[in-house]
Design an enzyme around this catalytic site. Sequence first.
Site, PDB file in Angstrom:
ATOM      1  N   GLU A   1       0.810  -1.228   0.000  1.00 54.88           N
ATOM      2  CA  GLU A   1       0.000   0.000   0.000  1.00 54.88           C
ATOM      3  C   GLU A   1       0.841   1.275   0.000  1.00 54.88           C
ATOM      4  O   GLU A   1       0.647   2.175   0.820  1.00 54.88           O
ATOM      5  CB  GLU A   1      -0.967  -0.018   1.195  1.00 54.88           C
ATOM      6  CG  GLU A   1      -1.856  -1.253   1.152  1.00 54.88           C
ATOM      7  CD  GLU A   1      -2.804  -1.391   2.334  1.00 54.88           C
ATOM      8  OE1 GLU A   1      -2.612  -0.700   3.336  1.00 54.88           O
ATOM      9  OE2 GLU A   1      -3.734  -2.200   2.252  1.00 54.88           O
TER      10      GLU A   1
ATOM     11  N   GLU B   1      -6.260 -10.281  -2.043  1.00 54.63           N
ATOM     12  CA  GLU B   1      -6.963 -10.249  -0.739  1.00 54.63           C
ATOM     13  C   GLU B   1      -8.474 -10.182  -0.937  1.00 54.63           C
ATOM     14  O   GLU B   1      -9.170  -9.448  -0.236  1.00 54.63           O
ATOM     15  CB  GLU B   1      -6.517  -9.023   0.079  1.00 54.63           C
ATOM     16  CG  GLU B   1      -5.026  -8.906   0.244  1.00 54.63           C
ATOM     17  CD  GLU B   1      -4.603  -7.763   1.178  1.00 54.63           C
ATOM     18  OE1 GLU B   1      -5.467  -7.175   1.853  1.00 54.63           O
ATOM     19  OE2 GLU B   1      -3.403  -7.479   1.221  1.00 54.63           O
TER      20      GLU B   1
HETATM   21  C1  GLA Z   1      -4.731  -4.674   4.097  1.00 49.60           C
HETATM   22  C2  GLA Z   1      -3.488  -5.520   4.292  1.00 49.60           C
HETATM   23  C3  GLA Z   1      -3.800  -6.897   4.781  1.00 49.60           C
HETATM   24  C4  GLA Z   1      -4.906  -6.922   5.802  1.00 49.60           C
HETATM   25  C5  GLA Z   1      -6.092  -6.201   5.256  1.00 49.60           C
HETATM   26  C6  GLA Z   1      -7.296  -6.277   6.130  1.00 49.60           C
HETATM   27  O1  GLA Z   1      -5.354  -4.878   2.913  1.00 49.60           O
HETATM   28  O2  GLA Z   1      -2.727  -5.637   3.135  1.00 49.60           O
HETATM   29  O3  GLA Z   1      -2.657  -7.479   5.310  1.00 49.60           O
HETATM   30  O4  GLA Z   1      -4.438  -6.343   6.987  1.00 49.60           O
HETATM   31  O5  GLA Z   1      -5.711  -4.856   5.066  1.00 49.60           O
HETATM   32  O6  GLA Z   1      -7.024  -6.380   7.462  1.00 49.60           O
END
Ligand code: GLA
Length: 350
Positions: free
Chosen positions: A154, A261
Amino acid sequence: MKTLKDAYKNYFTVGAAVSAHWLDEAAETVKTHFNTVTCENEMKYNSVHPHEYKRPDFWKMRHGEKPEPPEVTRRERFVHPSQETDFSGADKIYRFAKENGIAVRGHTLMWHASYPWGIFEQLTPDEIRTNTLEHFDIMRSKYSDCYCWDVVNEAVDDHGGYLRETVFKQKLGDDYLLDIYALARKYFPEAELCCNDYNEYNPQKRESILKLIGRLKERNLVDVIGCQCHINALMGDKEFDEMKRSLGMYADTGLKIHVTEMDVNCVDWKNPDVVVPESELLDRVTKTYSRAFGIFREFQGAIENVTVWGVSDRHSWLNGFKNAEHRKNYPLLFDENYRPKAALQAIIDF
Ligand code: GLA
């Protein structure tokens, strides 16, 4: 029933994020349906180097409000992270994966939100560099077999700018990402390096992601674009079009794509307290998964892996997200008792 990994064997591998504290109850499901796993939290800096500092709940604060920085105690442990380590969670998952022939996506070498808040602001650039070298070295010595690493999680700004203002950017300079990715390439020469982010289908953010990818790619420092894909069950045609357009633009870079994710949140953020019947929410989740996987299949050859962020609805980060405790959510492919949901069936039977 056909398994998920079999259903997609000609398209991409499928993965699940798992957590050490519920891995045992999910183990059979994971072995049956998934080719890869990601540690939900266990490989993050905070887990590997535990400390007593709590991250403030920024979302509860007024805009611009900033809490007082904490006092740094035993500073040396932040300069030399090898002084305090706990590998129990990550080791458990890594061992489980190896024993069962499951590949591991490494997540993540650096993430601004997984460091003790307010501490690194009080270190010098050299101390931060030493910390990073040591931390990467530890991860290399422990988890060299991860086939891919999310390098800096991120890193792109979420409000229309280019890069996120993190303590690393402030202390190490605007080009810090080039150095961090170069270090990852040096320490993990066999692994794919992934640039992972969220809101990746938002046109403005997509532009910044592509700009960063371009800079990394011209130096051969990135192999994979990571699309987190935390999506909502109310997603409509416009958003699906944007998803498809974005995946097309990411594929055009020539890099591989990982959906890293995925989950489908049922909360209607415009009307968060309106109660919707469970059957209706489940139906929306099924349709959303079905449509998204339909798009993923169109990117056969470009998408290498699709990972869902959890296994059972019993354990999802969304159950605790933004005062969500009082709302039921159904974001994953297995219900609270690990029974396959209609969403799973729908993406298997395409
Ligand atoms: C982000 C992170 C993940 C996780 C998610 C939700 O997307 O990359 O590791 O922590 O948040 O918790």
